[in-house]
Structures are given as C-alpha cells and as structure tokens.
Design an enzyme around this catalytic site. Structure first.
Site, short mmCIF file in Angstrom:
data_model
loop_
_atom_site.label_atom_id
_atom_site.label_comp_id
_atom_site.label_asym_id
_atom_site.label_seq_id
_atom_site.Cartn_x
_atom_site.Cartn_y
_atom_site.Cartn_z
N SER A 137 0.87 -1.18 0.00
CA SER A 137 0.00 0.00 0.00
C SER A 137 0.90 1.23 0.00
O SER A 137 2.05 1.17 0.46
CB SER A 137 -0.85 0.01 1.27
N TYR A 150 -1.78 0.21 10.87
CA TYR A 150 -2.01 -0.21 9.47
C TYR A 150 -0.75 0.08 8.65
O TYR A 150 -0.26 -0.77 7.90
CB TYR A 150 -3.23 0.50 8.87
C1 8X3 Z 1 -4.95 1.65 1.19
C2 8X3 Z 1 -4.47 3.02 0.92
O1 8X3 Z 1 -4.09 5.40 1.81
O2 8X3 Z 1 -6.13 4.26 2.48
O3 8X3 Z 1 -3.95 0.79 1.58
O4 8X3 Z 1 -4.03 3.59 3.40
S1 8X3 Z 1 -4.70 4.09 2.22
#
Ligand code: 8X3
Length: 250
Positions: A137, A150
């Site tokens: 990501s 995350y």
């Molecule tokens: C997804 C992109 O920017 O929402 O992994 O984290 S973000």
C-alpha cells in the site's frame, strides 16, 4: 498465463476477485483463497478456467499450512502467488486505538502474508521457478496520522518483500510488490466497521482506482518476460499525490 497455477488470497472481494477474473480470462488456473466460501463459490461459478477453492483465514497459522499442503496434484505446483489478503481496522491515534484492531491487522496483513508465502515456497524452491506478487500500500511507503499500525503492517509487507527478493534471488524466483493508493473496494467499509458515510467520505469528489485497475497491473507484472521483474509499483489515482494530498472537485 495459459495453464499457470495462480494462488490468490483474499479472492472473495475487491482486488482479489478482480485479479481472479482478469487472470482466468488469460487462461490461468486459479486457487481461490478466502474466508467466505459462498463468495468464492460465486466467483468460481463464473470463471471459465479450472479453479480450486481453499477456505481459510490467512492469520490461522495451522490451517494455512494444512490447506496449502492438501492441494490436489493438479493445483499443488504453484507458479504465481498473489498475496492480496489484508485489511485496515480502525483509524485512530495510538492512545485511542483498539488492541483487537491491531491484532487483526498484524495477524492478516503481516503474519498471514508470511505464513502463506512460507507454505507455498517449497514447490517453487524445488522447481527453482515462481513469482510472488505482494499487495502492499502507499501506507507502506508513507505514514499518515491515525494509521500507525495499518502503516506498520504495510511497511512490514514492503520489508518482507525486499527480504524475500534477496533470499530467493539465487533460486530464480521473482518477487514483486504493488502499492496502491485509494482504491474503491470494501476497504473503507471494513476500516470504519460498516459505517457507509465515513467510508464514502474517503472517495468523495475524486475518482479513485477501481479493483480492475490494480488487477490489470497484476496481470502486467505476471506477464512480463521471464528475465524481467517489475519489482515495485506505486499505483495512485490521478487525483492523489500522496497519502494526504488529493485533488477533490469541491
Ligand atoms: C490503502 C491506501 O491510503 O487508504 O492501503 O491507506 S490508504
């Protein structure tokens, strides 16, 4: 792609689902992995190439190895592994975050991706051939407020990808990663625990990537000539410059 055995985790929705459709259309034989059997069956029913379902949670270490080791012969020698399973849970500062959200993200995005890779590797190592494509990501390249865990999980995917590439280099196994920005999938609905309003705000007044856009890049990476490795791709919608600079219409 014709006849290649391709394993996709998180195939029951979003990028995984679209990658399955895209790779099957090119003749790939698919191992569709996910937790939701009914969704996987629905996907399988519309594919025109052979496929096999594996129902498991990537974070469940014992089951990951049991399921992958039990693949029937026609599917057991995997050529391409697409490590797509993973999600975000919550968007909170560290001092307000829910530990269960942290566990869920680390268990699937980090440990799950590593377990699946470890379980698939023996056949690639023995034939000295294969390709692993990890879904990272932009959050694995750049940290944003309230996303510490995350982002940590996706930084881990990036580090693991680089480490794998080093370890597997002598064995002729390719390792690639795609790092998408905003993609319109179930991602934000899961992050905000079903809150459709909050989820819709993420993509408000801009055109995000669609799952198919990412699937097309997966196909491009998977189809590159054998001597070419597209090692690392940051894939953004035109309206996104980084994790917090976006060009919204209003
Ligand atoms: C997804 C992109 O920017 O929402 O992994 O984290 S973000």
């Amino acid at each position: 792609m014709k006849g290649k055995k391709i394993m996709i985790t998180g195939a029951s929705s979003g990028i995984g689902w679209s990658a399955a459709e895209t790779l099957a259309a090119e003749g790939g034989h698919l191992i569709l992995c996910g937790r939701r059997e009914s969704r996987l069956k629905e996907l399988q029913a519309q594919l025109e190439t052979p496929s096999h379902l594996l129902v498991f949670d990537v974070g469940d270490r014992k089951t990951v190895f049991e399921k992958i080791n039990s693949l029937p012969k026609a599917f057991s020698s995997i050529d391409i592994l697409i490590n797509n399973a993973g999600n975000a849970h919550g968007l909170n500062p560290v001092h307000k975050a829910d530990l269960n959200d942290w566990d869920a993200m680390i268990d699937s995005n980090v440990k799950g991706l590593m377990y699946v890779t470890k379980a698939v590797l023996p056949s690639m190592v023995s034939k000295k051939n294969g390709h692993i494509i990890n879904l990272g990501s932009i959050a694995g390249k750049e940290v944003y407020p309230n996303g510490s865990v995350y982002c940590s999980s996706k930084f881990a995917v990036d580090a693991f990808t680089q480490g794998l590439r080093l370890d597997l280099n002598p064995l002729g196994i390719k390792v690639s990663a795609i790092h998408p920005g905003l993609v319109d999938t179930e991602f934000s609905k899961v992050r905000f625990k079903g809150d459709k309003y909050k989820a819709s705000q993420v993509y408000k007044e801009l055109t995000p990537l669609q799952a198919k856009d990412v699937a097309n890049v997966i196909l491009y990476i998977a189809q590159a000539p054998d001597h070419v490795n597209i090692a690392d791709v940051l894939l953004l919608p035109k309206a996104q410059a980084n994790t917090y600079v976006t060009n919204r219409k209003s």
